[in-house]
Design a protein around this motif. Sequence first.
Motif, PDB file in Angstrom:
ATOM      1  N   UNK A 250       0.850  -1.190   0.000  1.00  0.00           N
ATOM      2  CA  UNK A 250       0.000   0.000   0.000  1.00  0.00           C
ATOM      3  C   UNK A 250       0.886   1.239   0.000  1.00  0.00           C
ATOM      4  N   UNK A 251       0.667   2.123  -0.983  1.00  0.00           N
ATOM      5  CA  UNK A 251       1.567   3.276  -1.145  1.00  0.00           C
ATOM      6  C   UNK A 251       0.906   4.618  -0.838  1.00  0.00           C
ATOM      7  N   UNK A 252       0.082   4.686   0.155  1.00  0.00           N
ATOM      8  CA  UNK A 252      -0.409   5.945   0.739  1.00  0.00           C
ATOM      9  C   UNK A 252      -1.755   5.713   1.395  1.00  0.00           C
ATOM     10  N   UNK A 253      -1.729   5.807   2.730  1.00  0.00           N
ATOM     11  CA  UNK A 253      -2.965   5.692   3.504  1.00  0.00           C
ATOM     12  C   UNK A 253      -2.640   6.168   4.922  1.00  0.00           C
ATOM     13  N   UNK A 254      -3.644   6.600   5.678  1.00  0.00           N
ATOM     14  CA  UNK A 254      -3.358   7.068   7.041  1.00  0.00           C
ATOM     15  C   UNK A 254      -2.665   5.984   7.871  1.00  0.00           C
ATOM     16  N   UNK A 255      -1.584   6.348   8.570  1.00  0.00           N
ATOM     17  CA  UNK A 255      -0.756   5.326   9.236  1.00  0.00           C
ATOM     18  C   UNK A 255      -1.503   4.525  10.292  1.00  0.00           C
ATOM     19  N   UNK A 256      -2.393   5.180  11.068  1.00  0.00           N
ATOM     20  CA  UNK A 256      -3.050   4.431  12.146  1.00  0.00           C
ATOM     21  C   UNK A 256      -3.953   3.342  11.583  1.00  0.00           C
ATOM     22  N   UNK A 257      -4.411   3.536  10.359  1.00  0.00           N
ATOM     23  CA  UNK A 257      -5.278   2.526   9.746  1.00  0.00           C
ATOM     24  C   UNK A 257      -4.474   1.477   9.002  1.00  0.00           C
ATOM     25  N   UNK A 258      -3.508   1.901   8.192  1.00  0.00           N
ATOM     26  CA  UNK A 258      -2.865   0.931   7.301  1.00  0.00           C
ATOM     27  C   UNK A 258      -1.906   0.005   8.060  1.00  0.00           C
ATOM     28  N   UNK A 259      -1.219   0.520   9.088  1.00  0.00           N
ATOM     29  CA  UNK A 259      -0.285  -0.383   9.783  1.00  0.00           C
ATOM     30  C   UNK A 259      -1.046  -1.378  10.662  1.00  0.00           C
ATOM     31  N   UNK A 260      -2.214  -0.974  11.171  1.00  0.00           N
ATOM     32  CA  UNK A 260      -3.050  -1.930  11.900  1.00  0.00           C
ATOM     33  C   UNK A 260      -3.533  -3.035  10.954  1.00  0.00           C
ATOM     34  N   UNK A 261      -3.887  -2.627   9.751  1.00  0.00           N
ATOM     35  CA  UNK A 261      -4.333  -3.615   8.756  1.00  0.00           C
ATOM     36  C   UNK A 261      -3.171  -4.534   8.349  1.00  0.00           C
ATOM     37  N   UNK A 262      -1.987  -3.953   8.198  1.00  0.00           N
ATOM     38  CA  UNK A 262      -0.804  -4.762   7.848  1.00  0.00           C
ATOM     39  C   UNK A 262      -0.558  -5.823   8.918  1.00  0.00           C
ATOM     40  N   UNK A 263      -0.681  -5.428  10.180  1.00  0.00           N
ATOM     41  CA  UNK A 263      -0.509  -6.407  11.270  1.00  0.00           C
ATOM     42  C   UNK A 263      -1.598  -7.482  11.191  1.00  0.00           C
ATOM     43  N   UNK A 264      -2.845  -7.037  11.015  1.00  0.00           N
ATOM     44  CA  UNK A 264      -3.968  -7.993  10.959  1.00  0.00           C
ATOM     45  C   UNK A 264      -3.823  -8.963   9.794  1.00  0.00           C
ATOM     46  N   UNK A 265      -3.200  -8.495   8.704  1.00  0.00           N
ATOM     47  CA  UNK A 265      -3.108  -9.326   7.495  1.00  0.00           C
ATOM     48  C   UNK A 265      -2.185 -10.520   7.685  1.00  0.00           C
ATOM     49  N   UNK A 266      -1.430 -10.541   8.766  1.00  0.00           N
ATOM     50  CA  UNK A 266      -0.559 -11.691   9.041  1.00  0.00           C
ATOM     51  C   UNK A 266      -1.320 -12.822   9.727  1.00  0.00           C
ATOM     52  N   UNK A 267      -2.548 -12.534  10.181  1.00  0.00           N
ATOM     53  CA  UNK A 267      -3.318 -13.537  10.920  1.00  0.00           C
ATOM     54  C   UNK A 267      -4.130 -14.402   9.954  1.00  0.00           C
ATOM     55  N   UNK A 268      -4.262 -15.710  10.252  1.00  0.00           N
ATOM     56  CA  UNK A 268      -5.064 -16.578   9.370  1.00  0.00           C
ATOM     57  C   UNK A 268      -6.513 -16.128   9.237  1.00  0.00           C
ATOM     58  N   UNK A 269      -7.012 -15.368  10.218  1.00  0.00           N
ATOM     59  CA  UNK A 269      -8.409 -14.912  10.161  1.00  0.00           C
ATOM     60  C   UNK A 269      -8.627 -13.830   9.107  1.00  0.00           C
ATOM     61  N   UNK A 270      -7.557 -13.196   8.656  1.00  0.00           N
ATOM     62  CA  UNK A 270      -7.709 -12.102   7.689  1.00  0.00           C
ATOM     63  C   UNK A 270      -8.012 -12.675   6.312  1.00  0.00           C
ATOM     64  N   UNK A 271      -9.014 -12.140   5.645  1.00  0.00           N
ATOM     65  CA  UNK A 271      -9.476 -12.737   4.396  1.00  0.00           C
ATOM     66  C   UNK A 271      -8.868 -12.096   3.149  1.00  0.00           C
ATOM     67  N   UNK A 272      -7.955 -11.171   3.324  1.00  0.00           N
ATOM     68  CA  UNK A 272      -7.330 -10.516   2.172  1.00  0.00           C
ATOM     69  C   UNK A 272      -5.894 -10.954   1.981  1.00  0.00           C
ATOM     70  N   UNK A 273      -5.147 -10.210   1.174  1.00  0.00           N
ATOM     71  CA  UNK A 273      -3.730 -10.524   0.929  1.00  0.00           C
ATOM     72  C   UNK A 273      -2.855 -10.057   2.092  1.00  0.00           C
ATOM     73  N   UNK A 274      -1.621 -10.514   2.112  1.00  0.00           N
ATOM     74  CA  UNK A 274      -0.632  -9.942   3.029  1.00  0.00           C
ATOM     75  C   UNK A 274      -0.454  -8.478   2.647  1.00  0.00           C
ATOM     76  N   UNK A 275      -0.554  -7.590   3.627  1.00  0.00           N
ATOM     77  CA  UNK A 275      -0.447  -6.152   3.351  1.00  0.00           C
ATOM     78  C   UNK A 275       0.878  -5.637   3.907  1.00  0.00           C
ATOM     79  N   UNK A 276       1.643  -4.998   3.067  1.00  0.00           N
ATOM     80  CA  UNK A 276       2.804  -4.236   3.494  1.00  0.00           C
ATOM     81  C   UNK A 276       2.547  -2.793   3.091  1.00  0.00           C
ATOM     82  N   UNK A 277       3.138  -1.832   3.796  1.00  0.00           N
ATOM     83  CA  UNK A 277       2.681  -0.462   3.596  1.00  0.00           C
ATOM     84  C   UNK A 277       3.786   0.568   3.770  1.00  0.00           C
TER      85      UNK A 277
END
Length: 342
Positions: free
Chosen positions: A81-108
């Motif tokens: 992800x190449x531009x998004x508010x940090x409090x939202x995108x880094x939380x999503x990046x962390x969540x994306x490492x969990x098996x419960x997350x239904x999207x791709x691995x997110x790096x930001x």
Amino acid sequence: MTLSIRAASAWLGPGRSIENAQVVCDGGSITYAGPATPIGDADEELTVAGFLMPAVADRHVHIELSDPAAVVRGGVTAVRDLAWPPERIFALADASEMPSYRGPLVRAAGPMLTGHGGYPTKATWAPAGTGRELAGPEDSVKAVAELAARGATAIKVSLNAEAGPTPTDAELMALRDESHRLELPVTAHPQGAGQVERALGAGVDELAHTPWTRLSDEVIESCAARMRIVSTLDIHSYGRDTPEIRAAIDNLRRFHAAGGTVIYGTDLGNGPIPAGIHTREVLLLRDAGLEPEEILQAMVRAPLDLDAPADLIALGRSPLDDPAAFDDVRLVVRAGRVIVTR
Ligand SMILES: [Zn+2]
């Protein structure tokens, strides 16, 4: 949890096209990739009639403007992800490492670093915090250090002089130095006369878009020697013929011919770019002169090697023969888990 996949044909990485392939995953990693072999029983065994290859990474997205579950179902298992508010995108990046997350691995990258009132602080697509306005070279260093501490994998800088002020040269140098000290690449959005040259002069590592006004051969050659380019071609056409797409393809063709490294990215979230692998972006890469295998190299998350991420896709047929094969995703495996079988 082991998973074994057999396929009629496969591309494991550059120069490694094989028939009767087998890939074995254990958890999130690959433990075998090569010719089919009587390896001991896996917990789950699949046979696909088509073509097996590494899953795709899209290295320019704005994931919250898309549907993450549709992204991964379409064969893209990792995004940057190449531009998004940090409090939202880094939380999503962390969540994306969990098996419960239904999207791709997110790096930001977190927010785009910009000048006071600069792009994208006034852009309609960008929620508050998508741009971080710099207040001097010391603030540049502080911004980069904060983003690195939060887990940024790149630093994005706006050099969009058509949409407002850009960072000063001193701010740009300071953010580059701090990024490189922390081993983070700097990726730039250049727009407006002289901004690609400015990125070159500042030692930026990557352009987040193929420039869409014509660059001289001299500038192209300097870019090829010193930077990568993330393609994002289709945002200049959405399937139409436009002066911007013609200029971008011409720039990328000369950049590639001069030995420059091209990376697949779509700017997903910007206009009508579909979630998942975007076949029209692939066709445009071909128009820019990339050979079929070079296109796969630009697209994949990582070759299928021992200990590589267990992220794979299967298509109905080989995209080396026909890029439209990317419209027919039959299997998606992310982190050793089967997400889609069709
Ligand atoms: Zn973007």
